[in-house]
Design a protein around this motif. Structure first.
Motif: not given
Length: 313
Positions: A32, A243, A247
């Motif tokens: 990630a 990700s 994120i």
């Protein structure tokens, strides 16, 4: 390849699998972080199309390839003869079906409602759709490890895994459309696109894996560590590709909203597991079957959700 060299490769692959399994959270977190650092590359990866299905909007791209790897790795453990176990534990089977297609959809609807109510009109419907999608996913392959750990019923788990994955192509678009429709959000489910993603990314590799196990069992058993490694690779490709998008959004979310998302996600999985275990006790099921249904109900295939969600919405 010489037998000695092949043996060395097999030992190395086995050690890699053991390392990833023993440090699952750390390795996934690292993936990630890499996805966030190389956000541009992870987003570009999603757009690499290997081929398209003529006269349809269906594309076999890198995320679909990742899902294909995951599903083949899972399905080689599924055998049709495991369904004979149902004659020994019909009550356990029916409770499992109720868990997957009644209890979990109710939890998914509640998650979609709470997500929309608690997180506002901009983020809420997206989080609600994500929770509903996770609730409708098949049983996660990694649940096999946890069923062994709690001394559950492995054949029953394989029946659930095969059944939920096979029905996923039909059930998920129908129930997801119904849940999101009842939650009164503005997210619509593109059913044709979702069916295509499930067909080529889930049902096709499931069939391939079960075919290999049925007719080439010796080959599968000899190379199961390599096949498992491809499944691990598929999961991390999917996580890396997501990700880069997820994120940055999470980074800008208020802490309170982020904690709400975490709380809803934990409640979805823990709540469904607890309900299944309690119902199993009320039905006088064996501990092994109760534990298996609880694990299967609480562990959804988030890898499939990552790819299908990313490709569909």
């Amino acid at each position: 390849i010489s037998p000695k060299l092949w043996s060395a490769h097999a030992i190395m692959v086995k050690k890699i699998n053991e390392f990833v399994r023993n440090h699952f959270i750390q390795v996934l977190t690292f993936t990630a972080i890499m996805g966030a650092i190389f956000s541009r590359e992870s987003q570009l990866m999603k757009n690499i199309v290997l081929f398209t299905v003529p006269h349809t909007p269906w594309r076999f791209d890198i995320p679909t390839l990742a899902l294909f790897f995951m599903m083949v790795s899972t399905s080689i453990h599924c055998r049709l003869k495991d369904f004979r176990h149902l004659t020994k534990a019909p009550k356990s089977f029916f409770l499992g079906v109720a868990q997957f297609y009644i209890i979990l959809p109710i939890f998914g609807w509640a998650g979609a409602q709470l997500g929309s109510a608690l997180l506002g009109p901009e983020i809420g419907p997206q989080i609600g759709a994500g929770l509903a999608l996770v609730a409708l996913m098949p049983v996660a392959a990694i649940s096999n490890l946890w069923v062994k750990l709690v001394k559950g019923n492995a054949p029953l788990l394989l029946v659930f895994l095969t059944l939920t994955t096979s029905l996923n192509i039909i059930v998920t678009p129908i129930l997801l459309s119904a849940i999101l429709g009842m939650s009164k959000g503005d997210i619509k489910v593109p059913t044709e696109l979702m069916v295509g993603n499930l067909l080529i990314g889930v049902l096709l590799p499931l069939s391939c894996g079960m075919f290999m196990r049925e007719f080439f069992e010796k080959f599968v058993l000899r190379n199961q560590d390599i096949i498992a490694l491809f499944g691990v690779l598929g999961l991390h490709i999917a996580f890396f590709a997501n990700s880069g998008n997820a994120i940055p959004i999470l980074y800008h979310m208020p802490v309170q909203s982020l904690l709400t998302v975490i709380g809803l996600t934990v409640a979805l999985n823990a709540g469904s597991s607890a309900v299944a275990f309690v119902l199993g006790k009320q039905m006088n099921l064996s501990y092994e079957d109760r534990a298996t249904i609880a694990v299967a109900g609480g562990m959804r295939s988030n890898g499939i959700a990552l790819v299908v969600g990313m490709k569909t919405f």
